[in-house]
Design a protein around this motif. Structure first.
Motif, PDB file in Angstrom:
ATOM      1  N   ALA A 124       0.814  -1.215   0.000  1.00  0.00           N
ATOM      2  CA  ALA A 124       0.000   0.000   0.000  1.00  0.00           C
ATOM      3  C   ALA A 124       0.853   1.272   0.000  1.00  0.00           C
ATOM      4  O   ALA A 124       0.419   2.319  -0.491  1.00  0.00           O
ATOM      5  N   LEU A 134       1.347   3.110  -3.317  1.00  0.00           N
ATOM      6  CA  LEU A 134       0.140   3.392  -4.084  1.00  0.00           C
ATOM      7  C   LEU A 134      -0.140   4.888  -4.199  1.00  0.00           C
ATOM      8  O   LEU A 134      -0.564   5.370  -5.251  1.00  0.00           O
ATOM      9  N   VAL A 135       0.095   5.631  -3.123  1.00  0.00           N
ATOM     10  CA  VAL A 135      -0.184   7.072  -3.150  1.00  0.00           C
ATOM     11  C   VAL A 135       0.670   7.783  -4.188  1.00  0.00           C
ATOM     12  O   VAL A 135       0.134   8.504  -5.056  1.00  0.00           O
ATOM     13  N   PRO A 136       2.017   7.626  -4.179  1.00  0.00           N
ATOM     14  CA  PRO A 136       2.805   8.299  -5.227  1.00  0.00           C
ATOM     15  C   PRO A 136       2.480   7.796  -6.632  1.00  0.00           C
ATOM     16  O   PRO A 136       2.507   8.579  -7.588  1.00  0.00           O
ATOM     17  N   LEU A 177      -0.472   6.730  -7.718  1.00  0.00           N
ATOM     18  CA  LEU A 177      -1.731   7.366  -8.103  1.00  0.00           C
ATOM     19  C   LEU A 177      -1.516   8.837  -8.451  1.00  0.00           C
ATOM     20  O   LEU A 177      -2.117   9.352  -9.407  1.00  0.00           O
ATOM     21  N   LEU A 178      -0.668   9.524  -7.692  1.00  0.00           N
ATOM     22  CA  LEU A 178      -0.378  10.928  -7.986  1.00  0.00           C
ATOM     23  C   LEU A 178       0.298  11.070  -9.351  1.00  0.00           C
ATOM     24  O   LEU A 178      -0.017  11.988 -10.123  1.00  0.00           O
TER      25      LEU A 178
END
Length: 388
Positions: free
Chosen positions: A212, A215-217, A219-220
């Motif tokens: 997880a 995932l944030v970078p 998605l960005l």
């Protein structure tokens, strides 16, 4: 904690993919016959549908109604040769060649971007010309990425449980491949590489929290890639509400809806599609599933989905039965990359995902796509020969 309790606490998929014994597999006489029969059925359907959907298009574009069809047959012959050759190679050889193959594919992806070397079509630079053959390295990158991940994960062993050693190096390598593919641009293949990475890491036992974290970078970066490219932004807008943009961004999806919806339960009949008559763009490539729905109806579409589902079942059977961890991970990865591409293609046709340039494996027209899919099946058949 007792040994039994520790084993039970491990993820089920990881426990099944763990090696049973470190032995050299005994090669069986033939590969999985269900896989062979299923791929043969898909390729046969593709032959019929490519002829059906490309006849008028090729006549208008090239002055020869059979131009596209002949190229499709040639790609099948080359694909069969690749499949047969790949099916005769032992898994130990694939494991040994995984890193050199990764280096070769990386060089080819870089070469595509060099003016005068990479061929430009439709605003995209994705091909390298080898005489009469134009190769799309990103198709080979999907297979090579699976073999690299399988070998690397085997070598790391217990280190997979740490983010810095188990996730980050794989994220960097596959991210490099995906980045080169995005520059072409080919956002669909890059996304497929990313999903395959996460699927294989999960199968190899990487913890959810470690998966997880990136995932944030990611998605960005995906959001930035969409907003920084006008044509990608138009595709997303067309996906969100195609009926608001029926003559531009949503045109292809609207025509796909009309094709698939007009087929009803049993279809209009083979060869009776109206949308293939210059209404539906890319009817013989990315949107061939829409014409299948129009001519063969919901029943025909579900039969096609059933064939891909059977490939998933047989591929996972190979993954669960192979005697080595490399073979198990490679079989899982090969099965995942082909079937996820099929799922994404069908989801795009049905308006469940934004439009992407991904062919329907074994069915759509596309020389490099056919070579890549058939090579992947050849690797899977080689692994099935060792699975008993």
């Amino acid at each position: 904690m007792s040994a039994r309790a520790a084993t039970a606490a491990r993820p089920l998929l990881t426990r099944r993919l763990a090696p049973r014994a470190r032995v050299i597999p005994v090669v069986a006489r033939s590969g999985d016959r269900w896989i062979v029969a299923t791929v043969a059925a898909l390729v046969s359907l593709g032959v019929v549908m490519v002829f059906n959907t490309s006849y008028f298009f090729a006549g208008q574009r090239f002055g020869d109604p059979l131009f596209v069809f002949r190229k499709h047959l040639a790609s099948i012959v080359l694909g069969l040769a690749c499949c047969f050759t790949a099916s005769r190679v032992r898994s130990s050889t694939y494991e040994r060649l995984a890193y050199p193959a990764l280096a070769v594919v990386t060089v080819l992806l870089l070469a595509v971007l060099v003016p005068g070397v990479g061929l430009v079509r439709g605003g995209a630079r994705r091909w390298i010309g080898f005489g009469a053959l134009n190769l799309q390295p990103s198709e080979m990158a999907k297979v090579v990425a699976v073999l690299y991940l399988a070998k690397s994960m085997v070598r790391k062993g217990p280190q997979l449980e740490t983010f810095s050693l188990g996730v980050l190096p794989h994220l960097i390598v596959v991210g490099l491949l995906a980045g080169l593919v995005v520059v072409e641009p080919d956002f669909g293949t890059a996304a497929l590489l990313g999903v395959t990475l996460f699927a294989m890491l999960f199968a190899g036992g990487v913890r959810w929290r470690d998966l997880a974290m990136p995932l944030v970078p990611v998605l960005l970066l995906a959001i930035y890639a969409v907003h920084s490219s006008p044509y990608r932004l138009r595709r997303v807008m067309g996906f969100m509400d195609p009926w608001e943009h029926p003559r531009d961004a949503g045109f292809q999806l609207v025509q796909s809806f009309l094709a698939f919806g007009s087929g009803g339960l049993f279809g209009a009949g083979l060869g009776e599609s109206k949308q293939k008559m210059f209404f539906l763009p890319e009817a013989h490539t990315d949107f061939i599933f829409a014409v299948i729905g129009e001519e063969l109806g919901l029943i025909g579409a579900l039969m096609l989905v059933g064939l891909f589902a059977l490939l998933v079942v047989r591929g996972l059977r190979v993954a669960l039965n192979h005697p080595t961890l490399f073979g198990r991970l490679a079989a899982f990865g090969i099965t995942s990359v082909n079937e996820m591409q099929a799922g994404i293609n069908m989801a795009v046709v049905l308006g469940l995902l934004p439009t992407k340039g991904l062919a329907l494996p074994f069915v759509s027209y596309g020389g490099s796509a056919m070579l890549g899919a058939m090579t992947a099946v050849g690797v899977l058949l080689a692994l099935s020969r060792e699975s008993g």
